[in-house]
Write a protein that holds these residues in place. Structure first.
Motif, short mmCIF file in Angstrom:
data_model
loop_
_atom_site.label_atom_id
_atom_site.label_comp_id
_atom_site.label_asym_id
_atom_site.label_seq_id
_atom_site.Cartn_x
_atom_site.Cartn_y
_atom_site.Cartn_z
N UNK A 32 0.84 -1.19 0.00
CA UNK A 32 0.00 0.00 0.00
C UNK A 32 0.88 1.24 0.00
N UNK A 33 0.66 2.18 -0.93
CA UNK A 33 1.49 3.40 -0.96
C UNK A 33 1.20 4.34 0.21
N UNK A 34 0.07 4.21 0.88
CA UNK A 34 -0.26 5.10 1.98
C UNK A 34 0.33 4.62 3.31
N UNK A 35 0.06 3.34 3.67
CA UNK A 35 0.52 2.84 4.98
C UNK A 35 1.77 1.98 4.89
N UNK A 36 2.15 1.51 3.69
CA UNK A 36 3.36 0.74 3.51
C UNK A 36 3.26 -0.74 3.84
N UNK A 37 2.08 -1.20 4.18
CA UNK A 37 1.90 -2.62 4.50
C UNK A 37 1.56 -3.41 3.22
N UNK A 38 1.97 -4.67 3.18
CA UNK A 38 1.73 -5.48 1.97
C UNK A 38 0.32 -6.09 1.94
N UNK A 57 -6.33 -3.50 2.63
CA UNK A 57 -7.23 -4.11 3.62
C UNK A 57 -7.05 -3.48 5.00
N UNK A 58 -5.90 -2.89 5.27
CA UNK A 58 -5.66 -2.31 6.59
C UNK A 58 -6.22 -0.89 6.72
N UNK A 59 -5.83 0.00 5.81
CA UNK A 59 -6.26 1.40 5.92
C UNK A 59 -7.44 1.73 5.01
N UNK A 60 -7.87 0.78 4.16
CA UNK A 60 -9.02 0.93 3.26
C UNK A 60 -8.80 2.04 2.23
N UNK A 61 -7.55 2.37 1.96
CA UNK A 61 -7.20 3.40 0.98
C UNK A 61 -7.22 2.80 -0.43
#
Length: 67
Positions: A32-38, A57-61
């Motif tokens: 994810x480009x926003x939170x950095x999680x895969x 799935x984590x930040x819904x971005x």
């Protein structure tokens, strides 16, 4: 009975069940480009531009990434 088994094996193969998009393993995921999680899933592709649409799935971005 062996004739029946032979006929059954010669028949058309069963179609493979379709995989649900939410059943993808971590190797099919993007960062994810926003939170950095895969945990970003591919939710679409553009037909006119070489881009992918992702949703984390984590930040819904929802984000757009080059293909």
């Amino acid at each position: 009975m062996s004739a029946r088994n032979g006929d059954k094996a010669a028949g058309s193969p069963r179609p493979q069940p379709r995989r649900n998009a939410s059943m993808k393993n971590s190797a099919d995921r993007e960062v994810c480009p926003k939170c950095g999680r895969p945990n970003a899933r591919l939710i679409g592709r553009s037909e006119t531009f070489p881009v992918l649409y992702l949703r984390c799935d984590d930040c819904n971005h929802t984000s757009v990434a080059p293909a």
